[in-house]
Design an enzyme around this catalytic site. Sequence first.
Site, PDB file in Angstrom:
ATOM      1  CE  LYS A   1      -1.781  -1.481   3.944  1.00 42.01           C
ATOM      2  NZ  LYS A   1      -3.209  -1.246   3.819  1.00 42.01           N
TER       3      LYS A   1
ATOM      4  CE  LYS B   1      -7.515  -3.201  -4.413  1.00 40.09           C
ATOM      5  NZ  LYS B   1      -6.373  -2.356  -4.853  1.00 40.09           N
TER       6      LYS B   1
HETATM    7  C1  LIG Z   1      -5.878  -1.452  -3.901  1.00 32.57           C
HETATM    8  C2  LIG Z   1      -4.648  -0.691  -4.131  1.00 32.57           C
HETATM    9  C3  LIG Z   1      -4.255   0.292  -3.203  1.00 32.57           C
HETATM   10  C4  LIG Z   1      -5.034   0.600  -1.948  1.00 32.57           C
HETATM   11  O1  LIG Z   1      -4.478  -0.154  -0.908  1.00 32.57           O
HETATM   12  P1  LIG Z   1      -4.835   0.123   0.627  1.00 32.57           P
HETATM   13  O2  LIG Z   1      -4.224  -1.049   1.317  1.00 32.57           O
HETATM   14  O3  LIG Z   1      -6.324   0.119   0.731  1.00 32.57           O
HETATM   15  O4  LIG Z   1      -4.212   1.411   0.993  1.00 32.57           O
HETATM   16  C5  LIG Z   1      -3.089   0.996  -3.439  1.00 32.57           C
HETATM   17  N1  LIG Z   1      -2.337   0.759  -4.536  1.00 32.57           N
HETATM   18  C6  LIG Z   1      -2.680  -0.182  -5.442  1.00 32.57           C
HETATM   19  C7  LIG Z   1      -1.797  -0.402  -6.630  1.00 32.57           C
HETATM   20  C8  LIG Z   1      -3.842  -0.937  -5.277  1.00 32.57           C
HETATM   21  O5  LIG Z   1      -4.177  -1.863  -6.194  1.00 32.57           O
END
Ligand SMILES: *Cc1c(COP(=O)(O)O)cnc(C)c1O
Length: 682
Positions: free
Chosen positions: A416, A528
Amino acid sequence: MQIPAIGYGIRYEFGIFDQAIRDGWQVEITDKWLRYGNPWEIPRPEIAYPVGFGGQTHAVQDAAGRLRVTWTPESVVRGVAYDTPILGYGVNTVNLLRLWQAQATESFDFQAFNLGDYYGAVNEKIVSENITKVLYPNDEQLGGKQLRLQQQYFFASCSLRDLIRIFRQRALTLDQLADKFAIQLNDTHPSIAIAEMMRLLVDEYEMAWEPAWETTRRVFAYTNHTLMPEALETWSLELFRRMLPRHLEIIFEINRRFLDQVRAGWPGDEARVARMSLIDERGGRSVRMAHLACVGSYAVNGVAELHSDLLKREVLHDFYELEPDKFHNVTNGVTPRRFVVLSNPRLARLIERAIGPGWITDLDELRLLEPFAEDAGFRSEWREVKHAAKQDLAALVAARTSVAADPNSLFDVQAKRIHEYKRQHLNVLHIITQYLRLKDNPAAHITPRTYIFGGKAAPGYVMAKLIIKLVNAVAEVVNADADVGGRLRVAFMPDFNVMTAQQVYPAADLSEQISTAGKEASGTGNMKFSLNGALTIGTLDGANIEIRRAVGPENFFCFGLTAEEVADWKTRGYDPSSICRDNAELRRVLDRVADGTFSGGDTVLFRPLLDDLLHRDPFLVLADYAAYVACQEEVSRAYQDHEHWSRMSILNVSRMGRFSSDRSIRDYCRDIWHTQAVPIQV
Ligand SMILES: *Cc1c(COP(=O)(O)O)cnc(C)c1O
């Protein structure tokens, strides 16, 4: 979902930078994504609008004796449309993603050419086309970045004029706009559209103020995406007046009428008036874009239950008291088409063999998997799918970092954006804790783990960049230590983006969602990971709370302070050094960072990080340290029982249906847009 919708945005020439790691530090590289052209887009040169900047306003009486304001901009840029068709899955609907590119206006070149100033004209062309050059990451400190406000107005103006053009193809009058359209403001970035809509209706379409405001307030809705105070956009009056003089007048008029309404509701409460004003009068005066978005919208929502509650209770409390019915929650979701079917085809095939393909468009059908948690054969296939994804990721990590990840170890992943509130440094403190325990007792039996980090730091965020350096510094020492013997490995995978994410989420055993409670609006990475069979170690923050409720607390590793406890600690006066005094193991971990164990004897390198943790610790890393380490021990024990872990993993996936983006969109349709599917027959 077959919803008639258009997504508007900016066609940046450079998207977010590509990340490389050199000597453990982040290096930013320009993303020249248009280098080889873009076959997915359709240029629409016939769809273009002039957008003005700067200049003067003039009040004049029109023929009917009414006051009219005209705006004479100092410069004009053209916005040209580029369309990317977005196909619905298994339906005939095609939505449009329409992105605007800045182009110098011809008349502009022509004028300068007539004056004989050819190079001046070329320079003006370069300056105006700079508007869509580069994306500012949403956590970059924007303090007075003129180009960013230009981008916002450019994009909002083109989009509104396009929407009005489409609307006027019908035999309807503009006061019916809100019957046919809803405009969803994705954070405050496009909220200048509210002032632009008023300018278009009042100045260009000669509507009276009251019906124009009524139309505006019935068409806009606003989604807030963050509670972090530094992310709530403000623009100095000075910058605003220089770039958008007419919009500032309109904002003053909106504010005058709005504050009259506040005073009528709370006579004599001038403190409330100052808090709610669209203008922050403290220090250098500035426009509060979140307040403009609230006042100009018929609906306001947060992106997870806790976040929406905190908006009502704290950040937008005054606005909630004024208009409580305006506030909603729409918990975020993720698309199972990209984040399972496309990115994890082995898992998709296994699920489809068990329960058919209905879950792809109706994610609640994943429930049908629940009985398979008790099927030993299915659990074994489930583990094989995970193992194969781990092998794939191990190959990618090896290629990019030269760290050899063992697919038989527990893949513990935090991927993240790098941010102090997301607390990658808390994760690192746990790694060092495990490392020092192994040094004390190299023969100890531990659950082998591979720690994988990924994420970009905003280019101007010094502390986030130092955290990346710390991860790499710890990796270098731990990975090379013979006492560890490969039982702990640490890798920082460079350039985490949606493409690499599609290989990361399927391969995780453990998903790190460890933000300070009350700081992560929702998170979508949490969804995810869980949808791909990872178990979560997480705080009661953002959508983690709803995920834990859905999958069952017995299938979720929960630790740490609650949002309420975090707030209490802060009001009582939080002293991180006292926590350190009471915890010898934590003290030793911090001492090893300080004494240069991970930096070749350099005792200065990580000083800013240590000083912050020991004296301020605004994100309560030390306060949650002991609970986090204890919870990680529970994780290690649980992973030893492969069968039980698989059972929990299957139950996680089978109960994640609520976190489909389809459900989010259904919520918007029902609660906010009041719109329905329009099936396209062929
Ligand atoms: C889903 C996603 C995020 C968001 O991640 P968080 O853990 O919710 O902060 C950030 N970057 C990418 C590339 C993602 O696919």
